[in-house]
Enzyme design. Structure first.
Site, PDB file in Angstrom:
ATOM      1  N   GLU A 109       0.813  -1.200   0.000  1.00 44.81           N
ATOM      2  CA  GLU A 109       0.000   0.000   0.000  1.00 44.81           C
ATOM      3  C   GLU A 109       0.853   1.259   0.000  1.00 44.81           C
ATOM      4  OE1 GLU A 109      -4.059  -1.476   2.140  1.00 44.81           O
ATOM      5  OE2 GLU A 109      -2.267  -1.386   3.339  1.00 44.81           O
ATOM      6  N   CYS A 134       6.681  -5.676  15.797  1.00 39.41           N
ATOM      7  CA  CYS A 134       6.383  -4.663  16.803  1.00 39.41           C
ATOM      8  C   CYS A 134       4.939  -4.896  17.245  1.00 39.41           C
ATOM      9  CB  CYS A 134       6.572  -3.271  16.227  1.00 39.41           C
ATOM     10  SG  CYS A 134       8.250  -3.034  15.601  1.00 39.41           S
ATOM     11  N   CYS A 137       1.893  -2.751  15.961  1.00 37.00           N
ATOM     12  CA  CYS A 137       1.801  -2.488  14.516  1.00 37.00           C
ATOM     13  C   CYS A 137       1.115  -3.641  13.796  1.00 37.00           C
ATOM     14  CB  CYS A 137       3.202  -2.277  13.942  1.00 37.00           C
ATOM     15  SG  CYS A 137       3.216  -2.109  12.152  1.00 37.00           S
ATOM     16  N   GLY A 185       6.688  -2.282   5.999  1.00 36.97           N
ATOM     17  CA  GLY A 185       8.040  -2.824   5.911  1.00 36.97           C
ATOM     18  C   GLY A 185       9.097  -2.015   6.615  1.00 36.97           C
ATOM     19  N   GLU A 186      10.242  -2.667   6.772  1.00 38.53           N
ATOM     20  CA  GLU A 186      11.384  -2.028   7.412  1.00 38.53           C
ATOM     21  C   GLU A 186      12.377  -1.653   6.300  1.00 38.53           C
ATOM     22  OE1 GLU A 186      12.588  -0.726  10.333  1.00 38.53           O
ATOM     23  OE2 GLU A 186      14.239  -0.359   8.953  1.00 38.53           O
ATOM     24  N   SER A 217      12.041   6.006   7.691  1.00 39.22           N
ATOM     25  CA  SER A 217      11.739   5.671   9.084  1.00 39.22           C
ATOM     26  C   SER A 217      12.197   4.247   9.377  1.00 39.22           C
ATOM     27  CB  SER A 217      10.229   5.782   9.314  1.00 39.22           C
ATOM     28  OG  SER A 217       9.898   5.345  10.610  1.00 39.22           O
ATOM     29  N   SER A 239      11.806   5.044  15.020  1.00 34.97           N
ATOM     30  CA  SER A 239      10.615   4.625  15.774  1.00 34.97           C
ATOM     31  C   SER A 239      11.072   4.257  17.171  1.00 34.97           C
ATOM     32  CB  SER A 239       9.980   3.418  15.091  1.00 34.97           C
ATOM     33  OG  SER A 239       9.483   3.796  13.837  1.00 34.97           O
ATOM     34  N   LEU A 240      11.028   5.206  18.063  1.00 35.72           N
ATOM     35  CA  LEU A 240      11.609   4.998  19.396  1.00 35.72           C
ATOM     36  C   LEU A 240      10.595   4.312  20.325  1.00 35.72           C
ATOM     37  CD1 LEU A 240      14.334   5.672  20.762  1.00 35.72           C
ATOM     38  CD2 LEU A 240      13.174   7.628  21.811  1.00 35.72           C
ATOM     39  N   ASN A 316      -2.894   4.264  16.572  1.00 37.35           N
ATOM     40  CA  ASN A 316      -4.015   3.951  15.687  1.00 37.35           C
ATOM     41  C   ASN A 316      -4.456   2.524  15.943  1.00 37.35           C
ATOM     42  OD1 ASN A 316      -4.273   6.380  14.131  1.00 37.35           O
ATOM     43  ND2 ASN A 316      -2.289   5.873  13.236  1.00 37.35           N
ATOM     44  N   CYS A 359      -0.804   5.255  10.160  1.00 37.61           N
ATOM     45  CA  CYS A 359       0.379   4.472  10.516  1.00 37.61           C
ATOM     46  C   CYS A 359      -0.022   3.187  11.208  1.00 37.61           C
ATOM     47  CB  CYS A 359       1.237   5.214  11.537  1.00 37.61           C
ATOM     48  SG  CYS A 359       1.973   6.679  10.953  1.00 37.61           S
TER      49      CYS A 359
END
Ligand code: SAH
Ligand code: SF4
Length: 379
Positions: A109, A134, A137, A185-186, A217, A239-240, A316, A359
């Site tokens: 997406e 995570c 997520c 994705g990372e 990110s 992304s802390l 979210n 997100c």
């Protein structure tokens, strides 16, 4: 039972190599491979690059400064096809979510988020799914995972630009002014393709979006951060989400491999970071998990000495998520501590929540839709 042949045909159709995703020098190499000599190949490669990324053409036949026969020859050997747009959803707030199917049948997406005036950000995916889990997520729970190629990353922009009717690449008044690698994705598990995509997206012969307006990110893949800074010159977002290893190990499990001290060290040494080019620290606000005043103060302490911006993201929700979003008062109290310490800390307004484009909500719909399509086709 009716089979969904669209998936099968996309997955099994014979492919000519695509020229999308190549820089001029690589296009030239492809042209030489079909018999063009060095000098013409070099010149043609720049013309083709401009057609693709400045004019946004879909077809070799549109490349009118190339001879007819030559265009036909290119068409015999190469492909310029866009991926398929499976679905577009437009949110009440103007956010547009695109479900895109690539040639091998996998889907990812992209989300266009219009901003103030005519500025807008395009959020692109770097992988289908994500191997990192995570816990807050939704993308991380998707089963299918593969890296997107540079061409597939760039094609997300091409397709959205088609939809926004933003060709040829405007020099002023563009709708897509910024790109964020915050979709599925990372990105730093797919560094080579992300770097190649950055080269194309920022090249001034084509799409010409400055690297200062492109943010990658990461959940904190420490060894790759330096590579991104040195070679990609992109803006960095981390992304802390937690200020203690114990909690971050739970929320962002890759922290067990690259703990906070190591991550923050890599940020201190991020090539090109300065007060003018700050690193963004993303912090998702999870009710009673990471949102106390003490954590806000610790966040400020941890970031001391790093040119930083802090982005507070209201969580979210997604179906079955084990967290809730902090209350608005809590988020404001947290933000105040951070602001008082001298950080601008915009609270990111969730965009496109009604179409699950915010997100961490990506994935769900495509997988769910597939399931419902399958149910329909079986019944
Ligand atoms: N994998 C990369 C980039 C994609 S995620 C990364 O983790 O940074 C983009 C951003 O969305 C990250 O900051 C991520 O932590 C955040 N995010 C993920 N799920 C979320 C959710 N449910 N609510 C709010 N933000 C979320
Ligand atoms: Fe992957 Fe980023 Fe989601 Fe973590 S937050 S699972 S790294 S996409």
């Amino acid at each position: 039972m009716e089979l969904d042949l669209r998936h099968m045909s996309a997955a099994t159709a014979p492919q000519r190599p695509s020229l999308i995703g190549l820089m001029p020098a690589q296009i030239a190499a492809s042209l030489r491979a079909i018999g063009l000599e060095e000098k013409p190949a070099k010149m043609r490669s720049h013309q083709i690059f401009r057609w693709l990324y400045h004019q946004g053409v879909h077809d070799f036949s549109q490349m009118t400064n190339l001879g007819k026969e030559y265009r036909a020859q290119l068409g015999d050997h190469f492909d310029l096809g866009r991926p398929d747009l499976v679905e577009k959803q437009v949110s009440k707030d103007g956010t547009r979510k695109y479900l895109i199917r690539f040639a091998s049948g996998v889907e990812a997406e992209a989300v266009f988020i219009p901003g103030v005036g005519r500025a807008g950000a395009l959020c692109v995916s770097s992988q289908v799914g994500c191997t990192l889990n995570c816990t807050f997520c939704h993308t991380g729970s998707q089963l299918l995972v593969r890296n997107l190629t540079a061409g597939e990353i760039v094609a997300q922009l091409l397709l959205v630009r088609d939809d926004l009717e933003e060709w040829p690449t405007p020099s002023e008044g563009r709708q897509i002014t910024n790109i964020v690698f915050m979709g599925m994705g990372e990105p730093l598990y797919n560094t080579d393709n992300v770097l190649a995509a950055l080269d194309i997206l920022s090249d001034c012969e084509g799409i010409s979006i400055s690297r200062r307006r492109i943010t990658v990110s990461t959940s904190g893949i420490v060894p790759q951060m330096h590579v991104l800074g040195e070679q990609g010159h992109a803006m960095l977002a981390i992304s802390l989400h937690a200020v203690r290893d114990e909690l971050r190990n739970q929320l962002v499990p890759i922290n067990k491999k690259y703990p906070l001290a190591m991550l923050l060290d890599a940020c201190r040494n991020y090539p090109g970071a300065s007060n003018a080019r700050r690193i963004t620290f993303e912090y998702v606000m999870l009710k009673d998990v990471n949102d106390s005043n003490a954590e806000a103060r610790e966040l400020v302490r941890l970031l001391a000495g790093i040119p930083a911006k802090i982005n507070l993201i209201p969580f979210n929700p997604w179906p079955g998520a084990p967290y809730e979003c902090s209350s608005w008062e809590r988020i404001e109290a947290f933000a105040e501590i951070v602001n008082k310490a001298g950080y601008s800390s915009p609270i990111r307004t969730p965009r496109g929540r009604d179409i699950a484009a915010a997100c961490g909500q990506l994935k769900s719909q495509s997988v769910k839709q597939r399931a419902s399509k399958l149910r329909r086709s079986i019944s």
